[in-house]
Design a protein around this motif. Structure first.
Motif, PDB file in Angstrom:
ATOM      1  N   GLN A  13     -39.698  67.418  47.934  1.00 48.76           N
ATOM      2  CA  GLN A  13     -38.823  66.456  47.274  1.00 48.76           C
ATOM      3  C   GLN A  13     -38.142  65.564  48.306  1.00 48.76           C
ATOM      4  OE1 GLN A  13     -38.454  65.677  43.988  1.00 48.76           O
ATOM      5  NE2 GLN A  13     -40.213  67.039  43.791  1.00 48.76           N
ATOM      6  N   ASP A  14     -37.727  66.147  49.428  1.00 46.01           N
ATOM      7  CA  ASP A  14     -37.119  65.349  50.499  1.00 46.01           C
ATOM      8  C   ASP A  14     -38.120  64.345  51.062  1.00 46.01           C
ATOM      9  OD1 ASP A  14     -34.651  66.546  50.268  1.00 46.01           O
ATOM     10  OD2 ASP A  14     -34.972  67.962  51.924  1.00 46.01           O
ATOM     11  N   GLY A  15     -39.358  64.785  51.229  1.00 47.32           N
ATOM     12  CA  GLY A  15     -40.399  63.890  51.730  1.00 47.32           C
ATOM     13  C   GLY A  15     -40.656  62.737  50.767  1.00 47.32           C
ATOM     14  N   LEU A  16     -40.682  63.039  49.487  1.00 42.52           N
ATOM     15  CA  LEU A  16     -40.884  61.991  48.482  1.00 42.52           C
ATOM     16  C   LEU A  16     -39.724  61.004  48.473  1.00 42.52           C
ATOM     17  CD1 LEU A  16     -42.327  64.170  45.594  1.00 42.52           C
ATOM     18  CD2 LEU A  16     -43.555  62.435  46.923  1.00 42.52           C
ATOM     19  N   ARG A  17     -38.498  61.522  48.600  1.00 36.13           N
ATOM     20  CA  ARG A  17     -37.331  60.629  48.639  1.00 36.13           C
ATOM     21  C   ARG A  17     -37.371  59.716  49.864  1.00 36.13           C
ATOM     22  NH1 ARG A  17     -35.570  64.722  46.231  1.00 36.13           N
ATOM     23  NH2 ARG A  17     -33.872  65.984  46.792  1.00 36.13           N
TER      24      ARG A  17
END
Length: 120
Positions: A13-17
Motif C-alpha cells: 500500500q505504501d508503494g502504491l501511494r
C-alpha cells in the motif's frame, strides 16, 4: 486465500501511494517536460525556463515540488542552482512512456497523411 491478502510480488500500500504521488506530479505537462529535459543532463533554472517556454518563477515552483517529492535535486554552482534527476527509475518510466506514445502517434500520423493525399 482471501481477496484482501497480499500476493507475492504485489506492491505494498505504501508503494502504491508513493507511485500515485509520483505519477500525480508527472501529470503536469510542464513538470513532465522538466523531468524529461533533466533526464538528458543537468540544467540550471534559466536554461530550463528557456527550453520549456515558461517564466523563471513558474519553473522554480515546479522544480520545488519535484524536489520535495525526491524526484530531482539541485546543487549550487557559483550563483546558479543546477538541477538533476534524483531518481533514475523515474527517468526510465518517463522515457518509456514518451517513446511508447511517440510510436503510437507515428502510425496515426502516417495514416492521416496518406488520407490527405488521396483526394488530390
Amino acid at each position: 486465500m482471501s481477496s484482501g491478502a497480499a500476493r507475492p510480488g504485489a506492491p505494498s500500500q505504501d508503494g502504491l501511494r508513493s507511485a500515485a504521488a509520483a505519477f500525480g506530479l508527472l501529470a503536469s505537462p510542464l513538470r513532465l517536460h522538466l523531468v524529461w529535459l533533466l533526464s538528458q543532463g543537468d540544467r540550471d533554472v534559466t536554461g530550463l525556463a528557456e527550453r520549456v517556454g515558461a517564466s523563471l518563477p513558474a519553473v522554480s515552483q515546479h522544480l520545488a515540488k519535484l524536489k520535495l517529492a525526491g524526484l530531482v535535486r539541485c546543487r549550487r554552482e557559483g550563483r546558479r542552482q543546477v538541477y538533476l534527476v534524483d531518481d533514475p527509475a523515474v527517468v526510465t518510466v518517463v522515457r518509456v512512456m514518451l517513446a511508447q506514445l511517440a510510436e503510437q502517434a507515428a502510425p496515426a500520423s502516417a495514416a492521416t497523411a496518406g488520407r490527405v493525399g488521396v483526394g488530390t
